[in-house]
Design a protein around this motif. Structure first.
Motif, PDB file in Angstrom:
ATOM      1  N   SER A 239      32.792 -22.918 -61.648  1.00 56.41           N
ATOM      2  CA  SER A 239      33.685 -24.082 -61.623  1.00 56.41           C
ATOM      3  C   SER A 239      34.553 -24.136 -60.374  1.00 56.41           C
ATOM      4  O   SER A 239      35.377 -25.050 -60.236  1.00 56.41           O
ATOM      5  CB  SER A 239      34.597 -24.059 -62.862  1.00 56.41           C
ATOM      6  N   ASP A 240      34.372 -23.182 -59.488  1.00 54.15           N
ATOM      7  CA  ASP A 240      35.259 -23.066 -58.328  1.00 54.15           C
ATOM      8  C   ASP A 240      34.613 -23.660 -57.077  1.00 54.15           C
ATOM      9  O   ASP A 240      33.643 -23.116 -56.543  1.00 54.15           O
ATOM     10  CB  ASP A 240      35.589 -21.597 -58.081  1.00 54.15           C
ATOM     11  N   PRO A 241      35.142 -24.767 -56.574  1.00 52.51           N
ATOM     12  CA  PRO A 241      34.566 -25.374 -55.369  1.00 52.51           C
ATOM     13  C   PRO A 241      34.749 -24.526 -54.114  1.00 52.51           C
ATOM     14  O   PRO A 241      34.103 -24.770 -53.100  1.00 52.51           O
ATOM     15  CB  PRO A 241      35.331 -26.705 -55.250  1.00 52.51           C
ATOM     16  N   LYS A 242      35.590 -23.493 -54.180  1.00 50.02           N
ATOM     17  CA  LYS A 242      35.854 -22.633 -53.022  1.00 50.02           C
ATOM     18  C   LYS A 242      34.904 -21.444 -52.952  1.00 50.02           C
ATOM     19  O   LYS A 242      35.041 -20.601 -52.061  1.00 50.02           O
ATOM     20  CB  LYS A 242      37.297 -22.120 -53.052  1.00 50.02           C
ATOM     21  N   LEU A 243      33.940 -21.346 -53.861  1.00 53.24           N
ATOM     22  CA  LEU A 243      33.105 -20.156 -53.944  1.00 53.24           C
ATOM     23  C   LEU A 243      32.393 -19.857 -52.622  1.00 53.24           C
ATOM     24  O   LEU A 243      32.245 -18.692 -52.235  1.00 53.24           O
ATOM     25  CB  LEU A 243      32.074 -20.304 -55.063  1.00 53.24           C
ATOM     26  N   GLY A 244      31.975 -20.880 -51.932  1.00 52.11           N
ATOM     27  CA  GLY A 244      31.255 -20.683 -50.672  1.00 52.11           C
ATOM     28  C   GLY A 244      32.115 -20.164 -49.536  1.00 52.11           C
ATOM     29  O   GLY A 244      31.589 -19.825 -48.460  1.00 52.11           O
ATOM     30  N   SER A 245      33.425 -20.048 -49.758  1.00 55.36           N
ATOM     31  CA  SER A 245      34.324 -19.593 -48.694  1.00 55.36           C
ATOM     32  C   SER A 245      34.622 -18.102 -48.769  1.00 55.36           C
ATOM     33  O   SER A 245      35.562 -17.631 -48.118  1.00 55.36           O
ATOM     34  CB  SER A 245      35.643 -20.376 -48.756  1.00 55.36           C
ATOM     35  N   MET A 246      33.836 -17.359 -49.534  1.00 57.82           N
ATOM     36  CA  MET A 246      34.064 -15.918 -49.678  1.00 57.82           C
ATOM     37  C   MET A 246      34.271 -15.271 -48.311  1.00 57.82           C
ATOM     38  O   MET A 246      33.462 -15.435 -47.391  1.00 57.82           O
ATOM     39  CB  MET A 246      32.877 -15.274 -50.384  1.00 57.82           C
ATOM     40  N   GLY A 247      35.360 -14.511 -48.181  1.00 56.43           N
ATOM     41  CA  GLY A 247      35.784 -14.026 -46.870  1.00 56.43           C
ATOM     42  C   GLY A 247      35.227 -12.682 -46.466  1.00 56.43           C
ATOM     43  O   GLY A 247      35.960 -11.833 -45.940  1.00 56.43           O
ATOM     44  N   CYS A 248      33.939 -12.453 -46.729  1.00 56.07           N
ATOM     45  CA  CYS A 248      33.287 -11.222 -46.290  1.00 56.07           C
ATOM     46  C   CYS A 248      31.803 -11.518 -46.103  1.00 56.07           C
ATOM     47  O   CYS A 248      31.329 -12.583 -46.487  1.00 56.07           O
ATOM     48  CB  CYS A 248      33.477 -10.087 -47.304  1.00 56.07           C
ATOM     49  N   GLY A 249      31.087 -10.551 -45.546  1.00 57.31           N
ATOM     50  CA  GLY A 249      29.668 -10.767 -45.287  1.00 57.31           C
ATOM     51  C   GLY A 249      28.742 -10.131 -46.293  1.00 57.31           C
ATOM     52  O   GLY A 249      27.543 -10.432 -46.329  1.00 57.31           O
ATOM     53  N   ARG A 250      29.277  -9.229 -47.147  1.00 61.50           N
ATOM     54  CA  ARG A 250      28.422  -8.517 -48.093  1.00 61.50           C
ATOM     55  C   ARG A 250      29.120  -8.364 -49.435  1.00 61.50           C
ATOM     56  O   ARG A 250      30.337  -8.147 -49.477  1.00 61.50           O
ATOM     57  CB  ARG A 250      28.067  -7.122 -47.558  1.00 61.50           C
ATOM     58  N   VAL A 251      28.346  -8.455 -50.507  1.00 65.52           N
ATOM     59  CA  VAL A 251      28.868  -8.234 -51.860  1.00 65.52           C
ATOM     60  C   VAL A 251      27.873  -7.373 -52.627  1.00 65.52           C
ATOM     61  O   VAL A 251      26.667  -7.621 -52.602  1.00 65.52           O
ATOM     62  CB  VAL A 251      29.086  -9.568 -52.615  1.00 65.52           C
ATOM     63  N   LEU A 252      28.389  -6.342 -53.298  1.00 64.21           N
ATOM     64  CA  LEU A 252      27.602  -5.505 -54.202  1.00 64.21           C
ATOM     65  C   LEU A 252      28.119  -5.727 -55.617  1.00 64.21           C
ATOM     66  O   LEU A 252      29.310  -5.543 -55.880  1.00 64.21           O
ATOM     67  CB  LEU A 252      27.729  -4.031 -53.824  1.00 64.21           C
ATOM     68  N   ILE A 253      27.219  -6.128 -56.513  1.00 68.19           N
ATOM     69  CA  ILE A 253      27.564  -6.332 -57.920  1.00 68.19           C
ATOM     70  C   ILE A 253      26.902  -5.235 -58.739  1.00 68.19           C
ATOM     71  O   ILE A 253      25.686  -5.035 -58.650  1.00 68.19           O
ATOM     72  CB  ILE A 253      27.065  -7.707 -58.424  1.00 68.19           C
ATOM     73  N   CYS A 254      27.685  -4.517 -59.526  1.00 70.38           N
ATOM     74  CA  CYS A 254      27.155  -3.479 -60.409  1.00 70.38           C
ATOM     75  C   CYS A 254      27.248  -3.973 -61.851  1.00 70.38           C
ATOM     76  O   CYS A 254      28.315  -4.415 -62.292  1.00 70.38           O
ATOM     77  CB  CYS A 254      27.928  -2.178 -60.251  1.00 70.38           C
ATOM     78  N   VAL A 255      26.130  -3.918 -62.560  1.00 67.24           N
ATOM     79  CA  VAL A 255      26.101  -4.321 -63.960  1.00 67.24           C
ATOM     80  C   VAL A 255      25.525  -3.179 -64.793  1.00 67.24           C
ATOM     81  O   VAL A 255      24.910  -2.256 -64.257  1.00 67.24           O
ATOM     82  CB  VAL A 255      25.272  -5.611 -64.175  1.00 67.24           C
ATOM     83  N   ALA A 256      25.731  -3.241 -66.104  1.00 70.20           N
ATOM     84  CA  ALA A 256      25.228  -2.213 -67.014  1.00 70.20           C
ATOM     85  C   ALA A 256      24.398  -2.882 -68.102  1.00 70.20           C
ATOM     86  O   ALA A 256      24.790  -3.916 -68.649  1.00 70.20           O
ATOM     87  CB  ALA A 256      26.385  -1.424 -67.633  1.00 70.20           C
ATOM     88  N   GLU A 257      23.269  -2.279 -68.421  1.00 68.96           N
ATOM     89  CA  GLU A 257      22.287  -2.889 -69.324  1.00 68.96           C
ATOM     90  C   GLU A 257      22.876  -3.274 -70.681  1.00 68.96           C
ATOM     91  O   GLU A 257      22.564  -4.341 -71.219  1.00 68.96           O
ATOM     92  CB  GLU A 257      21.114  -1.933 -69.536  1.00 68.96           C
ATOM     93  N   GLN A 258      23.740  -2.433 -71.237  1.00 69.28           N
ATOM     94  CA  GLN A 258      24.279  -2.682 -72.568  1.00 69.28           C
ATOM     95  C   GLN A 258      25.604  -3.447 -72.556  1.00 69.28           C
ATOM     96  O   GLN A 258      26.198  -3.672 -73.608  1.00 69.28           O
ATOM     97  CB  GLN A 258      24.483  -1.347 -73.295  1.00 69.28           C
TER      98      GLN A 258
END
Length: 319
Positions: A239-258
């Protein structure tokens, strides 16, 4: 005895209870430990007050000094989790985790102690976190009050990281840096561990978990009473129109199966890819584990693997 002292107005066990007289009883995340010189890793820590007016503070970490050279080290700003209402930067599990990450990645770290709901409802935690980032930025060009940052931290190689609600905060700090800038600071990357994002429409396996969905909805409205709902941009990046303005070049997302929130982590990857941001996003999934498992069992195989992956993410491209 006044019955209001024992009558519960809001019960969010096993985290906290609110009584009708306004008293807040935190059931979890209340223990704290002092800063230290860790005998196993050689990592040293200390606490600093950022704002005497609000009480906002941070725990600073530097790796073993004998391992350091004249070259300054990457700076990690960490935001703890706890649903915006429990835990602190001084909790044993967070002290242990940031200490381990500082040793593994050989970085300087600032672990942010923001004010929590319900005494300080959102967006207080976001504002407090930004105040800490402005304090960090005051050390650019060798200035600023804290010698650990001026002597050891490289503000041209800054990373944000956090878990759960702290990952939500790290995300929003990245967006604000992209929108407003932070003088003297270059944010290279952001690590989001089991991020606390949400939305009105269920995705993935959320559709079959009505009770869990209701709990997440209730917690969000509790910590952010002024919210527009579960599609508020604070909690739903879609819902955030500013999402494309993320102020870095890399993102790591960690998720867990359960983890019930894993669908939101994968969805966030897709949203970033479609936002026009233009950076690189990676996802690491831990098989067989649940939400913030790495804090509960930091020596398990998947926790160690995630620690090493995070350190490698920070040090990528280093000589």
């Amino acid at each position: 005895m006044d019955s209001s002292t024992s009558e519960i107005a809001y019960d969010h066990s096993p985290f906290l209870k609110i009584y009708k007289d306004g008293r807040v009883e935190r059931i979890a995340g209340t223990e704290v430990v002092p800063p230290s010189l860790d005998p196993q890793t050689g990592v040293e820590s200390k606490d600093v007050v950022i704002s005497p007016e609000t009480g906002v503070s941070a725990r600073l970490y530097i790796p073993k000094r004998t391992n350091q050279t004249d070259r300054k080290l990457p700076l990690l700003v960490y935001f703890h989790g706890g649903g915006f209402c429990i835990e602190t930067a001084f909790s044993p599990q967070y002290h242990r985790y940031v200490n381990s990450l500082v040793a593994e990645a050989n970085v300087v770290a600032v672990s942010v102690e923001y004010r929590r709901a319900p005494e300080h409802p959102l967006p207080t935690a976001y504002n407090d976190s930004w105040a800490v980032l402005e304090w960090v930025a005051s050390h650019a060009d060798g200035k600023g009050p804290e010698e650990w940052l001026t002597n050891y931290g490289d503000l041209e190689r800054v990373f944000f990281a956090g878990d759960s609600a702290g990952a939500n905060i790290a995300h929003h700090m990245g967006l604000r840096v992209g929108a407003e800038g932070l003088d003297g600071v270059k944010v290279e990357g952001i690590v989001l561990v089991h991020p606390y994002f949400w939305g009105t429409e269920p995705i993935g396996g959320e559709a079959t978990e009505a009770e869990s969905r209701a709990k997440v909805d209730r917690l969000w409205r509790f910590t952010c009473p002024a919210t527009s709902g579960s599609d508020d941009p604070y909690i739903n990046p879609a819902s955030d129109p500013k999402l494309g303005s993320m102020g870095c070049g890399r993102v790591l997302i960690c998720v867990a199966e359960q983890d019930f929130l894993k669908y939101r982590g994968w969805y966030y990857r897709d949203l970033l890819g479609k936002s026009g941001w233009g950076g690189v996003v990676e996802v690491m999934e831990a098989s067989g584990n649940d939400h913030v498992f790495h804090l509960v069992d930091p020596v398990c195989e998947n926790a160690v693997a995630m620690l090493k992956r995070t350190a490698a993410f920070i040090n990528r491209g280093e000589p």
